[in-house]
Design an enzyme around this catalytic site. Structure first.
Site, short mmCIF file in Angstrom:
data_model
loop_
_atom_site.label_atom_id
_atom_site.label_comp_id
_atom_site.label_asym_id
_atom_site.label_seq_id
_atom_site.Cartn_x
_atom_site.Cartn_y
_atom_site.Cartn_z
N LYS A 56 0.87 -1.06 0.08
CA LYS A 56 -0.03 0.01 0.08
C LYS A 56 0.70 1.35 -0.06
O LYS A 56 1.34 1.78 1.22
CB LYS A 56 -0.96 -0.08 1.22
CG LYS A 56 -2.16 0.83 1.00
CD LYS A 56 -2.57 2.05 2.00
CE LYS A 56 -1.51 2.92 2.77
NZ LYS A 56 -1.45 4.15 1.68
N GLU A 90 10.41 1.39 10.05
CA GLU A 90 11.21 2.39 9.49
C GLU A 90 10.83 3.70 9.58
O GLU A 90 9.73 4.16 8.84
CB GLU A 90 11.88 2.26 8.20
CG GLU A 90 12.36 0.87 8.01
CD GLU A 90 14.22 1.03 8.45
OE1 GLU A 90 14.61 2.19 8.64
OE2 GLU A 90 14.65 -0.09 8.47
N GLU A 136 11.05 16.26 13.74
CA GLU A 136 11.38 16.02 12.31
C GLU A 136 10.77 17.19 11.68
O GLU A 136 9.39 17.11 11.70
CB GLU A 136 11.03 14.78 12.05
CG GLU A 136 11.45 14.48 10.63
CD GLU A 136 11.41 13.18 10.11
OE1 GLU A 136 10.00 12.59 10.46
OE2 GLU A 136 12.03 12.26 9.66
N CYS A 157 14.70 10.53 5.46
CA CYS A 157 14.53 10.30 6.84
C CYS A 157 15.85 10.39 7.50
O CYS A 157 16.10 10.94 8.85
CB CYS A 157 14.06 9.18 7.17
SG CYS A 157 14.68 7.91 6.18
P1 NAD Z 1 2.98 8.70 7.13
O1 NAD Z 1 3.35 8.17 8.33
O2 NAD Z 1 2.16 10.02 6.90
O3 NAD Z 1 2.54 7.75 6.04
C1 NAD Z 1 3.27 6.62 5.65
C2 NAD Z 1 2.24 5.60 5.10
O4 NAD Z 1 1.76 4.96 6.17
C3 NAD Z 1 1.33 5.95 4.02
O5 NAD Z 1 1.33 5.01 3.02
C4 NAD Z 1 0.04 6.21 4.75
O6 NAD Z 1 -1.01 6.14 3.83
C5 NAD Z 1 0.15 5.09 5.77
N1 NAD Z 1 -0.73 5.26 7.03
C6 NAD Z 1 -1.21 6.44 7.46
N2 NAD Z 1 -1.97 6.19 8.68
C7 NAD Z 1 -1.64 4.96 8.71
C8 NAD Z 1 -2.48 4.14 9.75
N3 NAD Z 1 -3.21 4.59 10.62
N4 NAD Z 1 -2.31 2.60 9.53
C9 NAD Z 1 -1.54 2.32 8.52
N5 NAD Z 1 -1.07 2.98 7.58
C10 NAD Z 1 -1.17 4.52 7.69
O7 NAD Z 1 4.60 9.25 6.53
P2 NAD Z 1 4.64 10.08 5.29
O8 NAD Z 1 4.27 11.43 5.56
O9 NAD Z 1 4.09 9.59 4.05
O10 NAD Z 1 6.36 9.90 5.03
C11 NAD Z 1 7.28 10.82 5.69
C12 NAD Z 1 7.91 10.21 7.00
O11 NAD Z 1 8.50 8.76 6.69
C13 NAD Z 1 8.98 10.73 7.68
O12 NAD Z 1 8.63 10.77 9.11
C14 NAD Z 1 10.11 10.28 7.38
O13 NAD Z 1 11.24 10.29 8.24
C15 NAD Z 1 9.62 8.70 7.39
N6 NAD Z 1 10.75 7.91 6.60
C16 NAD Z 1 11.43 6.91 7.19
C17 NAD Z 1 12.31 6.37 6.26
C18 NAD Z 1 13.12 5.38 6.98
O14 NAD Z 1 13.65 4.47 6.57
N7 NAD Z 1 13.48 5.16 8.34
C19 NAD Z 1 12.46 6.50 5.08
C20 NAD Z 1 11.65 7.48 4.48
C21 NAD Z 1 10.59 8.18 5.11
#
Ligand code: NAD
Length: 491
Positions: free
Chosen positions: A186, A262, A395, A296
């Site tokens: 997803k 992650e 962040e 990230c």
């Molecule tokens: P997000 O947490 O808003 O969303 C990530 C994913 O989770 C999306 O597909 C979203 O639709 C889904 N989602 C949202 N709510 C959910 C729920 N309650 N249950 C299950 N799935 C749900 O993150 P974002 O804004 O898309 O991405 C940015 C974030 O990702 C930043 O915090 C960044 O640091 C992190 N990130 C971490 C890494 C790593 O490897 N550690 C890599 C890239 C990004």
């Protein structure tokens, strides 16, 4: 369904049970962050599509030989890599248009690097030692020959963000398929085309069996939540914010499935007092501009010797003000847009918090005047705030660097560790022994010394503390998708 030259050929559909299908909810728009315009539309799955996708993944895992055919899986992974390479320019255009990824990054971590990494996972599927002979022992007096096996964990729900869509999608698909699991992916609502394109390639150009990979695009986060609670899913592999990671872990608890996370970061860039200050600070400042700071693992706290604070501020400001945000499609652009209006508002909210706390916005801090459309923000330097301030603790996910003074190596390590996160970081200096001690003292999953690059297919990556649980990439990342079984035969 599509209205742009960047649209995936044939429209953007779901991949469910081996078939490309429209979404039960119709379509949802996907936008170009560099212009703010709607690029076109993606299939919008409903709850019943997700249900069918999970059922297909379960059936493919339980009723086919996919999990046992290591060589066939390696062939499929290489097929996928080669097929994607055959569509590189279309994929590049989509990635630049939809993720706002600077063109220059698409020859590396935004596209070509992760496609190549699929080959590394194919080799691993073939060469991995699936079984270890633990020899004969006589626990409780019963002589037993013991074999330890690795077996695929089952059905994986992979949930991904938008910032490096291909890197993260392939960092999950590569090891998951190499290990023999089946997957429901997803992707983030902001980058559905990047994922849907891969779905079409899997369906049309590989022998990956029906149901092994399902790709369910949706404009609604609720489908991610549905995947997490579905009892037919054995493991959730999640990349995203720490806040969402917490929610995922809490709701996965009901079915006690494995959760691999992650999450976010607020990494420190430590400059020691024997470093080339100019080189180190310029490198750090450049780093926060890459992909508009939406990485990230980018080091966004710059820790410099107190005696050289003013000088460091000057160097960082000069570097940041020399990097102009612009069209990600242009070959020279480093700093493109942030992903959405919402993300831009979030960055601006943090800048307001910095001002309200008495910090100085030394450079940047506003939308660039020359760019009248799209979601751009000038590279920004915040000075005059302590490590305990909100902008140094949370962040921001934009091109924003916070500069903080330290009082020597131990203090720098203390400040670096004074964070809820522990994802990555950097240290610069000239004495190898001091560099080693500082690098080992910082509690993070990866660390760069004097500009060293830790990212590669064979290198596990992940977070300490609230930056995550588990490791992605490398053999450790592959093993996340396996269970360990011990078989003891009386003899
Ligand atoms: P997000 O947490 O808003 O969303 C990530 C994913 O989770 C999306 O597909 C979203 O639709 C889904 N989602 C949202 N709510 C959910 C729920 N309650 N249950 C299950 N799935 C749900 O993150 P974002 O804004 O898309 O991405 C940015 C974030 O990702 C930043 O915090 C960044 O640091 C992190 N990130 C971490 C890494 C790593 O490897 N550690 C890599 C890239 C990004």
């Amino acid at each position: 369904m599509t209205s742009s030259s960047h649209a995936p050929e044939g429209g953007s559909q779901l991949l469910v049970g081996g078939k490309l299908t429209p979404g039960g909810n119709g379509v949802f728009p996907t936008a170009n962050p560099a212009t703010g315009e709607i690029l076109g539309y993606a299939a919008d799955a409903d709850s019943s599509d997700m249900d069918t996708a999970v059922a297909a993944a379960r059936t493919a895992f339980d009723t086919t030989d996919w999990s046992r055919e290591h060589g066939f899986r390696a062939t499929c992974l290489r097929q996928l890599r080669d097929a994607l390479r055959g569509h590189l320019e279309e994929l590049r255009d989509i990635t630049i248009a939809e993720a706002g990824a600077p063109r220059m990054l698409t020859s590396g971590p935004q596209l070509e690097g992760p496609i190549g990494d699929l080959g590394w996972f194919a080799d691993l599927a073939e060469n991995y030692s699936w079984e270890t002979d633990l020899g004969v022992a006589a626990p409780m007096g019963i002589k037993s020959a013991r074999r330890m096996r690795r077996e695929p964990i089952g059905v994986v729900g992979a949930i991904t963000p938008w910032n490096f869509p291909h890197q993260i999608n392939f960092a999950k698909l590569g090891p998951a398929l190499a290990a023999g699991t089946t997957v429901v992916l997803k992707p983030a609502p902001d980058t559905p085309w990047c994922a849907a394109f891969v779905g079409r390639i899997i369906a049309e150009e590989t022998d990956i069996p029906a149901g092994v990979v399902n790709i369910v695009t949706s404009g609604d986060h609720a489908l991610g939540a549905q995947l997490v609670t579905d009892p037919r899913v054995d493991m959730i592999s999640f990349t995203g914010s720490t806040q969402t990671g917490r929610a995922v872990m809490a709701s996965a608890a009901a079915s006690l499935k494995k959760v691999f996370l992650e999450l976010g970061g607020k990494s420190a860039f430590i400059v020691l007092d024997d470093a080339d200050l100019s080189a180190a600070v310029s490198y750090a400042a450049f780093g926060v501009c890459v992909h508009a700071g939406q990485g990230c693992a980018i080091s966004t706290r710059l820790l410099v010797p107190r005696a050289r604070y003013e000088q460091a501020v000057e160097i960082a400001a000069r570097t940041l003000s020399g990097i102009r945000p612009g069209d990600p499609n242009k070959p020279g652009t480093v700093c493109g847009p942030v992903i959405s209006e919402r993300q831009l508002a979030r960055v601006e909210r943090y800048l307001d918090l910095a001002r309200a706390a008495g910090g100085t916005i030394v450079t940047g801090g506003k939308r660039p005047e020359q760019l009248t459309s799209g979601w751009f923000i000038e590279p920004t330097l915040i000075a005059g705030l302590p490590n305990s301030s909100v902008v140094a603790q949370e962040e921001i996910f934009g091109p924003v660097l916070v500069v903080i003074p330290h009082d020597g190596d131990d203090d720098a390590v203390r400040l670096a560790n004074d964070s809820p996160y522990g994802l990555s970081g950097s240290v610069w200096g000239s004495d190898p022994e001091r560099l080693r001690r500082v690098a080992e003292g910082v509690r993070t999953g990866t660390l760069s010394v004097n500009g060293g690059i830790w990212y590669s297919a064979d290198a596990p990556f992940g977070g300490y503390k609230q930056s995550g649980i588990g490791r992605e990439m490398g053999v450790a990342g592959f093993e996340e998708y396996t269970e360990t079984k011990l078989i003891a035969t009386g003899c």
